[in-house]
Write an enzyme that holds these catalytic residues in place. Structure first.
Site, PDB file in Angstrom:
ATOM      1  N   GLY A   7       0.862  -1.188   0.000  1.00 11.19           N
ATOM      2  CA  GLY A   7       0.000   0.000   0.000  1.00 11.19           C
ATOM      3  C   GLY A   7       0.894   1.232   0.000  1.00 11.19           C
ATOM      4  O   GLY A   7       1.616   1.488   0.959  1.00 11.19           O
ATOM      5  N   ALA A   8       0.886   1.931  -1.137  1.00 13.93           N
ATOM      6  CA  ALA A   8       1.697   3.153  -1.242  1.00 13.93           C
ATOM      7  C   ALA A   8       0.824   4.384  -1.068  1.00 13.93           C
ATOM      8  O   ALA A   8       1.132   5.461  -1.563  1.00 13.93           O
ATOM      9  CB  ALA A   8       2.391   3.197  -2.606  1.00 13.93           C
ATOM     10  N   GLY A  12       0.907   4.102   4.083  1.00 14.67           N
ATOM     11  CA  GLY A  12       2.087   3.350   3.629  1.00 14.67           C
ATOM     12  C   GLY A  12       3.265   4.275   3.352  1.00 14.67           C
ATOM     13  O   GLY A  12       4.408   4.008   3.772  1.00 14.67           O
ATOM     14  N   ASP A  32       2.344  -1.550  -4.503  1.00 15.28           N
ATOM     15  CA  ASP A  32       0.948  -1.132  -4.662  1.00 15.28           C
ATOM     16  C   ASP A  32       0.407  -1.720  -5.966  1.00 15.28           C
ATOM     17  O   ASP A  32       1.187  -2.071  -6.863  1.00 15.28           O
ATOM     18  CB  ASP A  32       0.833   0.405  -4.688  1.00 15.28           C
ATOM     19  CG  ASP A  32      -0.567   0.897  -4.289  1.00 15.28           C
ATOM     20  OD1 ASP A  32      -0.723   1.392  -3.150  1.00 15.28           O
ATOM     21  OD2 ASP A  32      -1.506   0.779  -5.125  1.00 15.28           O
ATOM     22  N   ARG A  82     -11.534   4.921   5.675  1.00 13.45           N
ATOM     23  CA  ARG A  82     -12.906   5.393   5.829  1.00 13.45           C
ATOM     24  C   ARG A  82     -13.050   6.851   5.391  1.00 13.45           C
ATOM     25  O   ARG A  82     -12.079   7.601   5.359  1.00 13.45           O
ATOM     26  CB  ARG A  82     -13.419   5.196   7.254  1.00 13.45           C
ATOM     27  CG  ARG A  82     -12.603   5.824   8.346  1.00 13.45           C
ATOM     28  CD  ARG A  82     -13.252   5.485   9.675  1.00 13.45           C
ATOM     29  NE  ARG A  82     -12.399   5.856  10.789  1.00 13.45           N
ATOM     30  CZ  ARG A  82     -12.852   6.063  12.015  1.00 13.45           C
ATOM     31  NH1 ARG A  82     -14.136   5.943  12.262  1.00 13.45           N
ATOM     32  NH2 ARG A  82     -12.031   6.383  12.982  1.00 13.45           N
ATOM     33  N   ARG A  88     -14.875   2.104  11.089  1.00 11.78           N
ATOM     34  CA  ARG A  88     -13.832   1.224  10.544  1.00 11.78           C
ATOM     35  C   ARG A  88     -14.430  -0.124  10.134  1.00 11.78           C
ATOM     36  O   ARG A  88     -13.989  -0.751   9.181  1.00 11.78           O
ATOM     37  CB  ARG A  88     -12.729   1.011  11.588  1.00 11.78           C
ATOM     38  CG  ARG A  88     -11.962   2.282  11.941  1.00 11.78           C
ATOM     39  CD  ARG A  88     -10.977   2.018  13.072  1.00 11.78           C
ATOM     40  NE  ARG A  88     -10.172   3.180  13.426  1.00 11.78           N
ATOM     41  CZ  ARG A  88     -10.516   4.077  14.373  1.00 11.78           C
ATOM     42  NH1 ARG A  88     -11.658   3.942  15.024  1.00 11.78           N
ATOM     43  NH2 ARG A  88      -9.704   5.083  14.654  1.00 11.78           N
ATOM     44  N   ASP A 148      -3.405   4.866  19.076  1.00 12.51           N
ATOM     45  CA  ASP A 148      -4.431   5.360  20.008  1.00 12.51           C
ATOM     46  C   ASP A 148      -3.775   5.916  21.276  1.00 12.51           C
ATOM     47  O   ASP A 148      -4.233   6.907  21.844  1.00 12.51           O
ATOM     48  CB  ASP A 148      -5.422   4.239  20.354  1.00 12.51           C
ATOM     49  CG  ASP A 148      -6.092   3.678  19.103  1.00 12.51           C
ATOM     50  OD1 ASP A 148      -6.226   4.437  18.115  1.00 12.51           O
ATOM     51  OD2 ASP A 148      -6.461   2.492  19.098  1.00 12.51           O
ATOM     52  N   ARG A 151      -2.407   9.309  20.580  1.00 15.45           N
ATOM     53  CA  ARG A 151      -3.515  10.289  20.573  1.00 15.45           C
ATOM     54  C   ARG A 151      -3.967  10.599  22.005  1.00 15.45           C
ATOM     55  O   ARG A 151      -4.309  11.733  22.329  1.00 15.45           O
ATOM     56  CB  ARG A 151      -4.682   9.746  19.728  1.00 15.45           C
ATOM     57  CG  ARG A 151      -4.343   9.775  18.249  1.00 15.45           C
ATOM     58  CD  ARG A 151      -5.436   9.206  17.375  1.00 15.45           C
ATOM     59  NE  ARG A 151      -5.138   9.459  15.965  1.00 15.45           N
ATOM     60  CZ  ARG A 151      -5.645   8.770  14.951  1.00 15.45           C
ATOM     61  NH1 ARG A 151      -6.488   7.779  15.184  1.00 15.45           N
ATOM     62  NH2 ARG A 151      -5.321   9.075  13.709  1.00 15.45           N
ATOM     63  N   HIS A 175      -9.590  -1.448  18.369  1.00 15.97           N
ATOM     64  CA  HIS A 175      -9.248  -0.215  17.652  1.00 15.97           C
ATOM     65  C   HIS A 175     -10.509   0.290  16.939  1.00 15.97           C
ATOM     66  O   HIS A 175     -10.629   0.206  15.721  1.00 15.97           O
ATOM     67  CB  HIS A 175      -8.110  -0.502  16.664  1.00 15.97           C
ATOM     68  CG  HIS A 175      -7.692   0.700  15.873  1.00 15.97           C
ATOM     69  ND1 HIS A 175      -7.187   1.840  16.447  1.00 15.97           N
ATOM     70  CD2 HIS A 175      -7.702   0.932  14.534  1.00 15.97           C
ATOM     71  CE1 HIS A 175      -6.914   2.720  15.507  1.00 15.97           C
ATOM     72  NE2 HIS A 175      -7.226   2.200  14.331  1.00 15.97           N
TER      73      HIS A 175
HETATM   74  N1  LIG Z   1      -4.617   0.599  12.233  1.00 21.84           N
HETATM   75  C1  LIG Z   1      -4.594   1.919  12.258  1.00 21.84           C
HETATM   76  O1  LIG Z   1      -4.289   2.529  13.298  1.00 21.84           O
HETATM   77  C2  LIG Z   1      -4.886   2.694  11.007  1.00 21.84           C
HETATM   78  C3  LIG Z   1      -4.651   4.068  10.937  1.00 21.84           C
HETATM   79  C4  LIG Z   1      -4.915   4.746   9.755  1.00 21.84           C
HETATM   80  C5  LIG Z   1      -5.415   4.055   8.646  1.00 21.84           C
HETATM   81  N2  LIG Z   1      -5.654   2.710   8.762  1.00 21.84           N
HETATM   82  C6  LIG Z   1      -6.149   1.928   7.620  1.00 21.84           C
HETATM   83  O2  LIG Z   1      -5.080   1.730   6.712  1.00 21.84           O
HETATM   84  C7  LIG Z   1      -5.594   1.509   5.405  1.00 21.84           C
HETATM   85  C8  LIG Z   1      -4.879   2.432   4.417  1.00 21.84           C
HETATM   86  O3  LIG Z   1      -5.226   3.780   4.656  1.00 21.84           O
HETATM   87  P1  LIG Z   1      -4.670   4.924   3.700  1.00 21.84           P
HETATM   88  O4  LIG Z   1      -5.162   6.206   4.241  1.00 21.84           O
HETATM   89  O5  LIG Z   1      -3.215   4.733   3.449  1.00 21.84           O
HETATM   90  O6  LIG Z   1      -5.468   4.579   2.344  1.00 21.84           O
HETATM   91  P2  LIG Z   1      -5.043   4.980   0.837  1.00 21.84           P
HETATM   92  O7  LIG Z   1      -6.251   4.830   0.015  1.00 21.84           O
HETATM   93  O8  LIG Z   1      -4.320   6.273   0.835  1.00 21.84           O
HETATM   94  O9  LIG Z   1      -3.986   3.838   0.450  1.00 21.84           O
HETATM   95  C9  LIG Z   1      -4.328   2.492   0.297  1.00 21.84           C
HETATM   96  C10 LIG Z   1      -3.493   1.951  -0.848  1.00 21.84           C
HETATM   97  O10 LIG Z   1      -3.713   0.525  -0.926  1.00 21.84           O
HETATM   98  C11 LIG Z   1      -3.581   0.183  -2.307  1.00 21.84           C
HETATM   99  N3  LIG Z   1      -4.146  -1.143  -2.547  1.00 21.84           N
HETATM  100  C12 LIG Z   1      -5.443  -1.501  -2.617  1.00 21.84           C
HETATM  101  N4  LIG Z   1      -5.532  -2.830  -2.881  1.00 21.84           N
HETATM  102  C13 LIG Z   1      -4.276  -3.305  -2.942  1.00 21.84           C
HETATM  103  C14 LIG Z   1      -3.714  -4.591  -3.151  1.00 21.84           C
HETATM  104  N5  LIG Z   1      -4.489  -5.671  -3.354  1.00 21.84           N
HETATM  105  N6  LIG Z   1      -2.366  -4.713  -3.170  1.00 21.84           N
HETATM  106  C15 LIG Z   1      -1.575  -3.634  -2.971  1.00 21.84           C
HETATM  107  N7  LIG Z   1      -2.040  -2.392  -2.752  1.00 21.84           N
HETATM  108  C16 LIG Z   1      -3.387  -2.234  -2.754  1.00 21.84           C
HETATM  109  C17 LIG Z   1      -4.316   1.308  -3.021  1.00 21.84           C
HETATM  110  O11 LIG Z   1      -3.954   1.347  -4.403  1.00 21.84           O
HETATM  111  C18 LIG Z   1      -3.856   2.520  -2.235  1.00 21.84           C
HETATM  112  O12 LIG Z   1      -2.723   3.138  -2.810  1.00 21.84           O
HETATM  113  C19 LIG Z   1      -7.102   1.752   5.517  1.00 21.84           C
HETATM  114  O13 LIG Z   1      -7.793   0.520   5.642  1.00 21.84           O
HETATM  115  C20 LIG Z   1      -7.236   2.568   6.783  1.00 21.84           C
HETATM  116  O14 LIG Z   1      -8.509   2.444   7.374  1.00 21.84           O
HETATM  117  C21 LIG Z   1      -5.389   2.038   9.909  1.00 21.84           C
END
Ligand SMILES: NC(=O)c1ccc[n+]([C@@H]2O[C@H](COP(=O)([O-])OP(=O)(O)OC[C@H]3O[C@@H](n4cnc5c(N)ncnc54)[C@H](O)[C@@H]3O)[C@@H](O)[C@H]2O)c1
Length: 308
Positions: A7-8, A12, A32, A82, A88, A148, A151, A175
């Site tokens: 995930g870029a 990521g 990605d 989201r 979530r 968390d 925060r 979470h």
């Molecule tokens: N656990 C936590 O504390 C926490 C905190 C923030 C965000 N998140 C979660 O992290 C995730 C990413 O958030 P974000 O803001 O970076 O989203 P984003 O949309 O900016 O990035 C997600 C990336 O995943 C890529 N992707 C989708 N399917 C893929 C696959 N099969 N293989 C490789 N890459 C793929 C997309 O092309 C996109 O670039 C979300 O589910 C978000 O809810 C979790």
């Protein structure tokens, strides 16, 4: 130490930046599915190396898992974030398929990898990785509590009108907006319980603001936050890379700890070279025990939506 970040997107890329700036990893691979996105982010980040003074090599790839081969740690941030007003839990339909496929691909090329799950709903996605990969339980860590807790410390320092470095505190539990359990009873300012400085009413407000910390930012940004999530993940990666034995609340598979079984939820854990090396069981009071039990019921309900 080779680190892969799947995930870029926002989280990521932020994670890759913090890992690189801390300069403990020899190589970071960003992967990605969007054509060119990971390559572009990797190149942009590499062009900060001479400015920020790091030697970590960052490479990007469009879905070629052979580039990730022999990674020590892999971070899964792929999936949808989201939008304002969403929980979530609503992301499960799309993200479960992505997380399952991504973790299988990672393990094919890095059988000894430690996986850090970030994609939401994170506790359930961590459980999914446990149920579908066969990796030992110490090698699967869900990241939520580190964020968390950061925060929580921010909100505490705001209420106390003091630097965050004066404050210590931890959030355990699920979470989610309703599942988090900020441990206000145990939070301190320079070893002094925060209750010595703040009224119960003010502490309740700190707790409530912490629990909706992600939702507050999602409303402001139009998507979920990335700086603090990226920094929190980089802390876990560094603890593994440098065998720090540092304690973070992480989503761990529980087998009787805290009276809970067969779910992943945030509990204090020691993070070192073997991943999640130990779950730390702290004494909770009756109110905290009831909150964790309720939080676990929420996580189990979401787990029930998985098609395992
Ligand atoms: N656990 C936590 O504390 C926490 C905190 C923030 C965000 N998140 C979660 O992290 C995730 C990413 O958030 P974000 O803001 O970076 O989203 P984003 O949309 O900016 O990035 C997600 C990336 O995943 C890529 N992707 C989708 N399917 C893929 C696959 N099969 N293989 C490789 N890459 C793929 C997309 O092309 C996109 O670039 C979300 O589910 C978000 O809810 C979790």
């Amino acid at each position: 130490m080779k680190v892969t970040i799947v995930g870029a997107g926002a989280v990521g890329a932020s994670c890759a930046e913090y890992v690189a700036i801390k300069d403990f990893a020899s190589e970071v691979v960003i992967l990605d599915i969007k054509d060119g996105l990971a390559e572009g982010k990797a190149m942009d980040l590499m062009q900060t190396a001479s400015l920020n003074g790091f030697d970590t090599k960052i490479k990007g790839t469009t879905n070629d898992y052979s580039t990730t081969a022999n990674s020590d740690v892999a971070v899964i941030t792929s999936g949808i974030p989201r939008k304002p007003g969403m929980t979530r839990e609503e992301l499960i339909g799309i993200n479960a398929g992505i997380v399952k496929e991504v973790s299988a691909n990672l393990i094919k090329h890095s059988p000894n990898v430690t996986i850090i799950v970030v994609s939401n709903p994170m506790d359930t996605m961590t459980y999914l990785v446990h149920k579908t990969t066969g990796l030992p339980k110490n090698k699967i860590i869900g990241m939520g509590g580190a964020l968390d807790s950061a925060r929580f410390k921010y909100r505490l320092s705001e209420a106390l009108d003091c630097p965050t470095s004066d404050v210590d505190g931890m959030v355990i539990g699920g979470h989610s907006d309703t599942g988090m359990v900020p441990l206000t009873r145990l939070a301190t300012r320079n070893s002094v319980p925060v209750s010595a400085f703040l009224s119960e009413e003010r502490l309740n407000k700190v707790s409530e603001d912490t629990k909706v910390g992600g939702a507050t930012l999602t409303k402001l940004l139009g998507t979920s936050a990335w700086y603090a999530p990226g920094a929190a993940v980089s802390g876990l990666v560094q603890a593994i890379a440098c065998d720090q034995k540092k304690m973070f609340p992480c989503s761990a598979m529980l087998e009787g700890e805290y009276g809970l079984n067969d779910l992943c939820i945030g509990v204090p854990a020691i993070i070192g070279k073997d991943g999640l090396e130990k779950i730390v069981e702290i004494e909770l009071d009756d109110k905290e025990k009831a909150k964790i039990k309720e939080s676990a019921e929420g996580v189990k309900k979401t787990n029930g939506l998985l098609e395992l």
